[in-house]
Design a protein around this motif. Structure first.
Motif, PDB file in Angstrom:
ATOM      1  N   GLY A 138       3.077 -14.235  -0.951  1.00 40.81           N
ATOM      2  CA  GLY A 138       3.264 -13.939   0.469  1.00 40.81           C
ATOM      3  C   GLY A 138       2.089 -13.166   1.038  1.00 40.81           C
ATOM      4  O   GLY A 138       1.124 -12.829   0.332  1.00 40.81           O
ATOM      5  N   ALA A 139       2.160 -12.898   2.290  1.00 38.41           N
ATOM      6  CA  ALA A 139       1.077 -12.185   2.968  1.00 38.41           C
ATOM      7  C   ALA A 139       0.979 -10.745   2.465  1.00 38.41           C
ATOM      8  O   ALA A 139       1.986 -10.113   2.127  1.00 38.41           O
ATOM      9  CB  ALA A 139       1.325 -12.193   4.486  1.00 38.41           C
ATOM     10  N   PHE A 140      -0.230 -10.233   2.457  1.00 39.20           N
ATOM     11  CA  PHE A 140      -0.484  -8.893   1.936  1.00 39.20           C
ATOM     12  C   PHE A 140       0.369  -7.835   2.631  1.00 39.20           C
ATOM     13  O   PHE A 140       0.976  -6.973   1.995  1.00 39.20           O
ATOM     14  CB  PHE A 140      -1.968  -8.572   2.102  1.00 39.20           C
ATOM     15  CG  PHE A 140      -2.344  -7.183   1.696  1.00 39.20           C
ATOM     16  CD1 PHE A 140      -2.463  -6.830   0.358  1.00 39.20           C
ATOM     17  CD2 PHE A 140      -2.575  -6.203   2.654  1.00 39.20           C
ATOM     18  CE1 PHE A 140      -2.795  -5.535  -0.013  1.00 39.20           C
ATOM     19  CE2 PHE A 140      -2.912  -4.914   2.287  1.00 39.20           C
ATOM     20  CZ  PHE A 140      -3.027  -4.581   0.946  1.00 39.20           C
ATOM     21  N   LEU A 141       0.442  -7.890   3.931  1.00 39.87           N
ATOM     22  CA  LEU A 141       1.140  -6.854   4.683  1.00 39.87           C
ATOM     23  C   LEU A 141       2.656  -6.983   4.623  1.00 39.87           C
ATOM     24  O   LEU A 141       3.383  -6.091   5.075  1.00 39.87           O
ATOM     25  CB  LEU A 141       0.682  -6.862   6.145  1.00 39.87           C
ATOM     26  CG  LEU A 141      -0.781  -6.461   6.362  1.00 39.87           C
ATOM     27  CD1 LEU A 141      -1.141  -6.544   7.842  1.00 39.87           C
ATOM     28  CD2 LEU A 141      -1.046  -5.058   5.833  1.00 39.87           C
ATOM     29  N   ASP A 142       3.127  -8.109   4.048  1.00 41.45           N
ATOM     30  CA  ASP A 142       4.576  -8.279   3.917  1.00 41.45           C
ATOM     31  C   ASP A 142       5.152  -7.523   2.725  1.00 41.45           C
ATOM     32  O   ASP A 142       6.374  -7.425   2.597  1.00 41.45           O
ATOM     33  CB  ASP A 142       4.925  -9.772   3.769  1.00 41.45           C
ATOM     34  CG  ASP A 142       4.681 -10.548   5.052  1.00 41.45           C
ATOM     35  OD1 ASP A 142       4.599  -9.898   6.104  1.00 41.45           O
ATOM     36  OD2 ASP A 142       4.567 -11.785   4.984  1.00 41.45           O
ATOM     37  N   HIS A 143       4.272  -7.009   1.843  1.00 38.62           N
ATOM     38  CA  HIS A 143       4.754  -6.351   0.622  1.00 38.62           C
ATOM     39  C   HIS A 143       4.804  -4.840   0.823  1.00 38.62           C
ATOM     40  O   HIS A 143       3.894  -4.231   1.393  1.00 38.62           O
ATOM     41  CB  HIS A 143       3.852  -6.694  -0.572  1.00 38.62           C
ATOM     42  CG  HIS A 143       3.906  -8.144  -0.935  1.00 38.62           C
ATOM     43  ND1 HIS A 143       5.032  -8.744  -1.438  1.00 38.62           N
ATOM     44  CD2 HIS A 143       2.978  -9.124  -0.843  1.00 38.62           C
ATOM     45  CE1 HIS A 143       4.793 -10.021  -1.658  1.00 38.62           C
ATOM     46  NE2 HIS A 143       3.551 -10.284  -1.296  1.00 38.62           N
ATOM     47  N   THR A 144       5.884  -4.262   0.307  1.00 36.65           N
ATOM     48  CA  THR A 144       6.101  -2.821   0.446  1.00 36.65           C
ATOM     49  C   THR A 144       5.439  -2.055  -0.692  1.00 36.65           C
ATOM     50  O   THR A 144       4.994  -2.633  -1.693  1.00 36.65           O
ATOM     51  CB  THR A 144       7.596  -2.511   0.445  1.00 36.65           C
ATOM     52  OG1 THR A 144       8.130  -2.812  -0.856  1.00 36.65           O
ATOM     53  CG2 THR A 144       8.336  -3.336   1.489  1.00 36.65           C
ATOM     54  N   ALA A 145       5.422  -0.738  -0.564  1.00 36.01           N
ATOM     55  CA  ALA A 145       4.904   0.118  -1.635  1.00 36.01           C
ATOM     56  C   ALA A 145       5.729  -0.058  -2.913  1.00 36.01           C
ATOM     57  O   ALA A 145       5.191  -0.015  -4.028  1.00 36.01           O
ATOM     58  CB  ALA A 145       4.910   1.569  -1.185  1.00 36.01           C
ATOM     59  N   ASP A 146       7.038  -0.261  -2.745  1.00 41.55           N
ATOM     60  CA  ASP A 146       7.884  -0.488  -3.932  1.00 41.55           C
ATOM     61  C   ASP A 146       7.509  -1.778  -4.639  1.00 41.55           C
ATOM     62  O   ASP A 146       7.574  -1.856  -5.878  1.00 41.55           O
ATOM     63  CB  ASP A 146       9.358  -0.538  -3.520  1.00 41.55           C
ATOM     64  CG  ASP A 146       9.911   0.842  -3.159  1.00 41.55           C
ATOM     65  OD1 ASP A 146       9.296   1.839  -3.594  1.00 41.55           O
ATOM     66  OD2 ASP A 146      10.940   0.902  -2.470  1.00 41.55           O
TER      67      ASP A 146
END
Length: 457
Positions: A410-418
């Motif tokens: 998925g897109a980089f900004l769609d991923h959370t710190a968790d």
């Protein structure tokens, strides 16, 4: 403990003290001691082998209860080989035996498997290289010098200081008789953790040390100056103590060119590994012998064919314990099944217990019974518990494959710190946990092992 039977065998002009234990109907293992030991250095190993083998040991000329001829010429290889043939004829007539040598016993063993290979079904060498190979190795290191080759040659030269000293007339014998044996016994315990016990070092050590100097004077200089191009087809196992103060582990370099049927074992130990690690030594001797035969002597051609067939049929990881993480599918399952097909016992670990069980079931069809464990490799405490459970239930693994890994799309900004924390926990810390915990077990056992870390997209 198996009863030890003692008798005298007439060698090449000397009387040899021979010790036997175990059922003579079983395959014969001949244990040959080094300098300045006697047959008693093998006591612990012999006791462990006697339930499965007919174990034969003897005091070589100049040692223990055997004759001590005077003069270096009486310790030349030709006399040592004649003595060994006499022992073989008396203790295992008409049979191919499994030969094991330590230190000078191993040096003699190399000579034996090169000059009379049909007498032996297998050979295990410990801390005693073939003198011809040492000479060729040294010339190769110095002939085309590289910084690493020169360092290794120099390091072996330092290790071999005593060889040059033993060429000195009279002085080595005088030191042994003057009380050097007491210093030797103390050094053995302080340097190698091998305490004195009944039989080793022997009460005859002052005389044994003085007489055995003849081994070096009769053979070393001549063979190292004019090495022979020796080869052997006898299946050979070399046990390499990585902390040996006298024999560099690097001396095995190039050995496969002269020993086509060769296997190597490393152990984190010093020179007197038969005393410090008898369990490992006995097990490796038995495993190596199990891959060959020790029956009646036949024609050389048919023996060679039989050895080749047995070596081919024996699976390379028989007796090994292999741990694979992420074994529930994909690369992990394929790796586990490949090891199982080569004889390994598998511990299949995965976050998905049902998938791990399926892998263990498939592994059991290809090899020994497999074992399934649920573990989250990213959880430090879970991995601590997992490593302890493997040790308690199955022992120290020989191979650990840190294969478990995850990915996210998925897109980089769609991923959370968790999300990123979980990737690092599994893909980075999971490998670190597996490597750190199981490496500690391997080091504590002192027999080496392999860590395989897998990364894949």
């Amino acid at each position: 403990m198996e009863a030890v039977k003692r008798r005298r065998v007439r060698g090449d002009g000397v009387d040899l003290a021979v010790h036997e234990q175990g059922d003579r109907a079983n395959p014969t293992v001949l244990l040959v001691h080094g300098y300045p030991d006697t047959h008693a250095v093998w006591d612990e190993v012999a006791e462990r082998l006697a339930a499965r083998f007919h174990v034969v040991r003897y005091d070589v000329r100049g040692a223990g209860a055997s004759s001590r001829p005077f003069g270096a010429k009486h310790y030349a290889f030709e006399h040592l080989m004649a003595d060994m043939r006499a022992v073989l004829d008396a203790a295992a007539p008409g049979r191919a035996v499994h030969l094991v040598g330590h230190d000078w016993g191993s040096i003699q063993g190399w000579e034996a498997v090169c000059t009379m290979p049909d007498r032996f079904a297998s050979f295990t060498s410990i801390s005693g290289p073939c003198l011809d190979h040492v000479a060729h190795w040294t010339r190769r290191s110095l002939g085309r010098p590289t910084p690493r080759g020169l360092r290794r040659a120099a390091a072996q030269g330092v290790r071999s200081w005593y060889i040059y000293f033993f060429q000195t007339p009279l002085l080595p014998e005088a030191l042994w008789r003057a009380g050097f044996s007491r210093a030797f016994t103390r050094a053995l315990e302080a340097g190698e953790g091998v305490p004195a016990r009944a039989g080793h070092p022997a009460r005859t050590l002052p005389r044994d040390g003085a007489a055995g100097v003849g081994l070096y004077r009769a053979n070393m200089a001549a063979r190292l100056r004019r090495p022979l191009d020796r080869r052997t087809g006898v299946p050979t196992q070399v046990i390499v103590p990585t902390r040996d103060l006298f024999v560099s582990p690097h001396l095995v370099g190039g050995l496969a060119e002269r020993v086509p049927n060769l296997s190597l074992r490393t152990v984190r130990a010093g020179h007197w590994v038969p005393r410090s690690h008898p369990d490992a030594v006995a097990r490796w001797i038995a495993e190596h012998a199990a891959g060959t035969t020790g029956g009646p002597l036949t024609a050389a051609g048919s023996r060679s064919l039989r050895r080749a067939r047995v070596a081919r049929d024996r699976r390379p990881f028989e007796g090994s314990l292999v741990v694979v993480t992420g074994a529930g599918g994909g690369i992990g399952r394929a790796t586990a099944l490949a090891f199982a097909g080569r004889g390994a016992e598998i511990v299949a670990a995965d976050l998905d217990l049902a998938a791990a069980r399926r892998t263990a079931e498939l592994a059991g069809r290809a090899g020994p019974a497999g074992h399934a464990v649920r573990v989250d490799v990213g959880d430090a405490q879970a991995m601590e518990d997992f490593a302890k459970a493997v040790l308690h239930d199955h022992g120290v693994p020989d191979v650990v494959v840190n294969n478990a890994g995850i990915g996210m799309a998925g897109a980089f900004l769609d991923h959370t710190a968790d999300d990123w924390r979980r990737i690092l926990d599994v893909n980075l810390w999971g490998v670190l946990h597996g490597s750190r915990l199981f490496a500690a077990q391997m080091i504590e056992r002192g027999q080496g092992g392999h860590l395989v870390n897998v990364a894949s997209a």
